[in-house]
Design a protein around this motif. Structure first.
Motif, PDB file in Angstrom:
ATOM      1  N   PRO A 129       0.842  -1.198   0.000  1.00 39.41           N
ATOM      2  CA  PRO A 129       0.000   0.000   0.000  1.00 39.41           C
ATOM      3  C   PRO A 129       0.876   1.247   0.000  1.00 39.41           C
ATOM      4  CG  PRO A 129       0.061  -0.988   2.178  1.00 39.41           C
ATOM      5  CD  PRO A 129       0.800  -1.914   1.260  1.00 39.41           C
ATOM      6  N   GLY A 130       0.348   2.310  -0.536  1.00 39.77           N
ATOM      7  CA  GLY A 130       1.072   3.571  -0.487  1.00 39.77           C
ATOM      8  C   GLY A 130       1.744   3.905  -1.807  1.00 39.77           C
ATOM      9  N   PRO A 131       2.482   4.998  -1.832  1.00 39.02           N
ATOM     10  CA  PRO A 131       3.041   5.527  -3.072  1.00 39.02           C
ATOM     11  C   PRO A 131       4.319   4.835  -3.539  1.00 39.02           C
ATOM     12  CG  PRO A 131       3.596   6.959  -1.249  1.00 39.02           C
ATOM     13  CD  PRO A 131       2.680   5.889  -0.711  1.00 39.02           C
ATOM     14  N   GLN A 132       4.778   3.751  -2.871  1.00 42.09           N
ATOM     15  CA  GLN A 132       6.025   3.121  -3.267  1.00 42.09           C
ATOM     16  C   GLN A 132       5.960   2.549  -4.682  1.00 42.09           C
ATOM     17  OE1 GLN A 132       4.369   2.272  -0.450  1.00 42.09           O
ATOM     18  NE2 GLN A 132       5.754   2.124   1.277  1.00 42.09           N
ATOM     19  N   HIS A 133       4.807   2.102  -5.119  1.00 38.43           N
ATOM     20  CA  HIS A 133       4.691   1.431  -6.400  1.00 38.43           C
ATOM     21  C   HIS A 133       4.016   2.284  -7.461  1.00 38.43           C
ATOM     22  CE1 HIS A 133       6.353  -2.312  -5.047  1.00 38.43           C
ATOM     23  NE2 HIS A 133       5.623  -2.239  -3.965  1.00 38.43           N
ATOM     24  N   ARG A 134       4.035   3.566  -7.291  1.00 38.33           N
ATOM     25  CA  ARG A 134       3.476   4.440  -8.329  1.00 38.33           C
ATOM     26  C   ARG A 134       4.381   4.398  -9.547  1.00 38.33           C
ATOM     27  NH1 ARG A 134       2.410  10.096  -5.631  1.00 38.33           N
ATOM     28  NH2 ARG A 134       3.338  10.606  -7.614  1.00 38.33           N
ATOM     29  N   LEU A 135       3.801   4.455 -10.725  1.00 31.69           N
ATOM     30  CA  LEU A 135       4.595   4.436 -11.948  1.00 31.69           C
ATOM     31  C   LEU A 135       5.338   5.746 -12.138  1.00 31.69           C
ATOM     32  CD1 LEU A 135       2.118   2.606 -14.329  1.00 31.69           C
ATOM     33  CD2 LEU A 135       4.144   1.689 -13.215  1.00 31.69           C
ATOM     34  N   ALA A 136       4.721   6.852 -11.775  1.00 31.29           N
ATOM     35  CA  ALA A 136       5.369   8.159 -11.852  1.00 31.29           C
ATOM     36  C   ALA A 136       5.478   8.711 -10.444  1.00 31.29           C
ATOM     37  CB  ALA A 136       4.560   9.110 -12.727  1.00 31.29           C
ATOM     38  N   LYS A 137       6.640   9.210 -10.110  1.00 32.11           N
ATOM     39  CA  LYS A 137       6.848   9.716  -8.764  1.00 32.11           C
ATOM     40  C   LYS A 137       6.524  11.204  -8.642  1.00 32.11           C
ATOM     41  CE  LYS A 137      10.178   6.246  -7.455  1.00 32.11           C
ATOM     42  NZ  LYS A 137      10.670   5.474  -8.556  1.00 32.11           N
ATOM     43  N   LEU A 138       6.526  11.906  -9.758  1.00 29.88           N
ATOM     44  CA  LEU A 138       6.170  13.325  -9.731  1.00 29.88           C
ATOM     45  C   LEU A 138       4.650  13.463  -9.744  1.00 29.88           C
ATOM     46  CD1 LEU A 138       8.770  14.694 -12.290  1.00 29.88           C
ATOM     47  CD2 LEU A 138       8.846  14.914  -9.821  1.00 29.88           C
ATOM     48  N   PRO A 139       4.137  14.528  -9.127  1.00 29.38           N
ATOM     49  CA  PRO A 139       2.677  14.710  -9.111  1.00 29.38           C
ATOM     50  C   PRO A 139       2.154  15.058 -10.504  1.00 29.38           C
ATOM     51  CG  PRO A 139       3.773  16.557  -8.051  1.00 29.38           C
ATOM     52  CD  PRO A 139       4.834  15.551  -8.362  1.00 29.38           C
ATOM     53  N   LEU A 140       1.325  14.188 -11.042  1.00 32.33           N
ATOM     54  CA  LEU A 140       0.832  14.371 -12.408  1.00 32.33           C
ATOM     55  C   LEU A 140      -0.009  15.630 -12.554  1.00 32.33           C
ATOM     56  CD1 LEU A 140      -0.025  10.670 -13.347  1.00 32.33           C
ATOM     57  CD2 LEU A 140       2.053  11.974 -13.818  1.00 32.33           C
ATOM     58  N   SER A 141      -0.729  16.003 -11.507  1.00 36.22           N
ATOM     59  CA  SER A 141      -1.556  17.210 -11.601  1.00 36.22           C
ATOM     60  C   SER A 141      -0.679  18.457 -11.764  1.00 36.22           C
ATOM     61  CB  SER A 141      -2.445  17.343 -10.373  1.00 36.22           C
ATOM     62  OG  SER A 141      -1.653  17.415  -9.199  1.00 36.22           O
ATOM     63  N   ARG A 142       0.454  18.470 -11.091  1.00 32.06           N
ATOM     64  CA  ARG A 142       1.356  19.620 -11.215  1.00 32.06           C
ATOM     65  C   ARG A 142       2.018  19.643 -12.590  1.00 32.06           C
ATOM     66  NH1 ARG A 142       4.631  21.456  -6.249  1.00 32.06           N
ATOM     67  NH2 ARG A 142       2.468  21.570  -5.624  1.00 32.06           N
ATOM     68  N   ILE A 143       2.376  18.467 -13.110  1.00 28.24           N
ATOM     69  CA  ILE A 143       2.956  18.380 -14.459  1.00 28.24           C
ATOM     70  C   ILE A 143       1.951  18.900 -15.477  1.00 28.24           C
ATOM     71  CG2 ILE A 143       3.828  16.805 -16.242  1.00 28.24           C
ATOM     72  CD1 ILE A 143       5.766  17.039 -13.933  1.00 28.24           C
ATOM     73  N   LYS A 144       0.688  18.487 -15.319  1.00 29.46           N
ATOM     74  CA  LYS A 144      -0.355  18.931 -16.250  1.00 29.46           C
ATOM     75  C   LYS A 144      -0.544  20.443 -16.170  1.00 29.46           C
ATOM     76  CE  LYS A 144      -4.895  17.728 -17.938  1.00 29.46           C
ATOM     77  NZ  LYS A 144      -5.948  16.710 -17.915  1.00 29.46           N
ATOM     78  N   ALA A 145      -0.497  20.997 -14.964  1.00 32.01           N
ATOM     79  CA  ALA A 145      -0.642  22.444 -14.810  1.00 32.01           C
ATOM     80  C   ALA A 145       0.523  23.177 -15.478  1.00 32.01           C
ATOM     81  CB  ALA A 145      -0.719  22.802 -13.329  1.00 32.01           C
ATOM     82  N   LEU A 146       1.723  22.643 -15.349  1.00 30.94           N
ATOM     83  CA  LEU A 146       2.883  23.263 -16.006  1.00 30.94           C
ATOM     84  C   LEU A 146       2.771  23.168 -17.522  1.00 30.94           C
ATOM     85  CD1 LEU A 146       5.768  22.012 -13.701  1.00 30.94           C
ATOM     86  CD2 LEU A 146       5.040  24.376 -14.026  1.00 30.94           C
TER      87      LEU A 146
ATOM     88  N   LEU B 254      -4.869  21.256 -24.725  1.00 33.07           N
ATOM     89  CA  LEU B 254      -5.280  20.010 -24.093  1.00 33.07           C
ATOM     90  C   LEU B 254      -4.051  19.138 -23.849  1.00 33.07           C
ATOM     91  CD1 LEU B 254      -8.395  19.073 -26.267  1.00 33.07           C
ATOM     92  CD2 LEU B 254      -8.401  19.978 -23.951  1.00 33.07           C
ATOM     93  N   ALA B 255      -4.081  18.397 -22.760  1.00 28.01           N
ATOM     94  CA  ALA B 255      -2.996  17.457 -22.463  1.00 28.01           C
ATOM     95  C   ALA B 255      -3.625  16.159 -21.998  1.00 28.01           C
ATOM     96  CB  ALA B 255      -2.082  18.035 -21.384  1.00 28.01           C
ATOM     97  N   SER B 256      -3.422  15.096 -22.771  1.00 26.41           N
ATOM     98  CA  SER B 256      -3.987  13.799 -22.395  1.00 26.41           C
ATOM     99  C   SER B 256      -3.234  13.228 -21.198  1.00 26.41           C
ATOM    100  CB  SER B 256      -3.906  12.827 -23.575  1.00 26.41           C
ATOM    101  OG  SER B 256      -2.558  12.479 -23.817  1.00 26.41           O
ATOM    102  N   GLN B 257      -3.872  12.308 -20.501  1.00 27.04           N
ATOM    103  CA  GLN B 257      -3.236  11.659 -19.351  1.00 27.04           C
ATOM    104  C   GLN B 257      -1.961  10.934 -19.777  1.00 27.04           C
ATOM    105  OE1 GLN B 257      -4.547  13.410 -16.762  1.00 27.04           O
ATOM    106  NE2 GLN B 257      -4.103  11.530 -15.670  1.00 27.04           N
ATOM    107  N   GLU B 258      -1.982  10.336 -20.976  1.00 24.66           N
ATOM    108  CA  GLU B 258      -0.807   9.622 -21.462  1.00 24.66           C
ATOM    109  C   GLU B 258       0.359  10.576 -21.676  1.00 24.66           C
ATOM    110  OE1 GLU B 258      -3.827   9.341 -22.930  1.00 24.66           O
ATOM    111  OE2 GLU B 258      -4.402   7.294 -22.410  1.00 24.66           O
ATOM    112  N   SER B 259       0.088  11.732 -22.257  1.00 25.83           N
ATOM    113  CA  SER B 259       1.167  12.690 -22.507  1.00 25.83           C
ATOM    114  C   SER B 259       1.705  13.260 -21.194  1.00 25.83           C
ATOM    115  CB  SER B 259       0.700  13.821 -23.425  1.00 25.83           C
ATOM    116  OG  SER B 259      -0.296  14.608 -22.801  1.00 25.83           O
ATOM    117  N   VAL B 260       0.837  13.488 -20.228  1.00 25.27           N
ATOM    118  CA  VAL B 260       1.275  13.983 -18.922  1.00 25.27           C
ATOM    119  C   VAL B 260       2.166  12.942 -18.260  1.00 25.27           C
ATOM    120  CG1 VAL B 260       0.489  14.667 -16.620  1.00 25.27           C
ATOM    121  CG2 VAL B 260      -0.757  15.457 -18.635  1.00 25.27           C
ATOM    122  N   PHE B 261       1.766  11.671 -18.337  1.00 24.90           N
ATOM    123  CA  PHE B 261       2.575  10.607 -17.750  1.00 24.90           C
ATOM    124  C   PHE B 261       3.943  10.517 -18.418  1.00 24.90           C
ATOM    125  CE2 PHE B 261       4.108   6.240 -17.939  1.00 24.90           C
ATOM    126  CZ  PHE B 261       4.312   6.004 -16.589  1.00 24.90           C
ATOM    127  N   ILE B 262       3.985  10.585 -19.734  1.00 28.13           N
ATOM    128  CA  ILE B 262       5.252  10.485 -20.469  1.00 28.13           C
ATOM    129  C   ILE B 262       6.175  11.642 -20.110  1.00 28.13           C
ATOM    130  CG2 ILE B 262       6.286  10.595 -22.775  1.00 28.13           C
ATOM    131  CD1 ILE B 262       5.039   7.889 -22.095  1.00 28.13           C
TER     132      ILE B 262
END
Length: 126
Positions: free
Chosen positions: A41-58, A67-75
């Motif tokens: 449980p918890g954030p140890q196994h997240r695929l991306a360690k940076l906050p995706l919402s902040r990446i999307k805002a940037l 527009l920014a798709s979830q896939e592009s934000v993750f990449i």
């Protein structure tokens, strides 16, 4: 002004051979302390360690991006993580050469100057 970033450097420990009895005793001890397999449980196994919402805002702060798709934000997040890891490892090499455990700005400068792939960063830390 020198800015430091704390980095833990694993100390190299000499490997000693254990007798069979010690090895068996240690293995049995590990079996009792091991957790059951499965996702932790918890954030140890997240695929991306940076906050995706902040990446999307940037990303959306750029006027050319509507527009920014979830896939592009993750990449973008994953590429950023890999970039930071790569430059930090290079900077750590220079810190270790100076027999230090703390990254300093001069270590980042040395890493940027030494690697061609970081040429676009030259002068950005001034």
């Amino acid at each position: 002004m020198a800015t430091g970033v704390a980095v833990s450097v694993p100390a190299s420990e000499p490997e000693f051979e254990r007798s069979e009895e010690e090895a068996r005793g240690h293995d049995a001890e590990e079996e009792h302390t091991q957790q059951h397999p499965g996702p932790a449980p918890g954030p140890q196994h997240r695929l991306a360690k940076l906050p995706l919402s902040r990446i999307k805002a940037l990303m959306k702060a750029d006027p050319d991006v509507s527009l920014a798709s979830q896939e592009s934000v993750f990449i973008i997040a994953k590429a950023t993580e890999l970039f930071v890891e790569m430059i930090a490892k290079d900077a750590l090499f220079y810190a270790q050469q100076g027999k230090r455990k703390t990254l300093q700005r001069k270590d980042l400068d040395n890493a940027i100057e030494a690697a061609d792939e970081f040429a676009f960063l030259e002068g950005t830390l001034d």
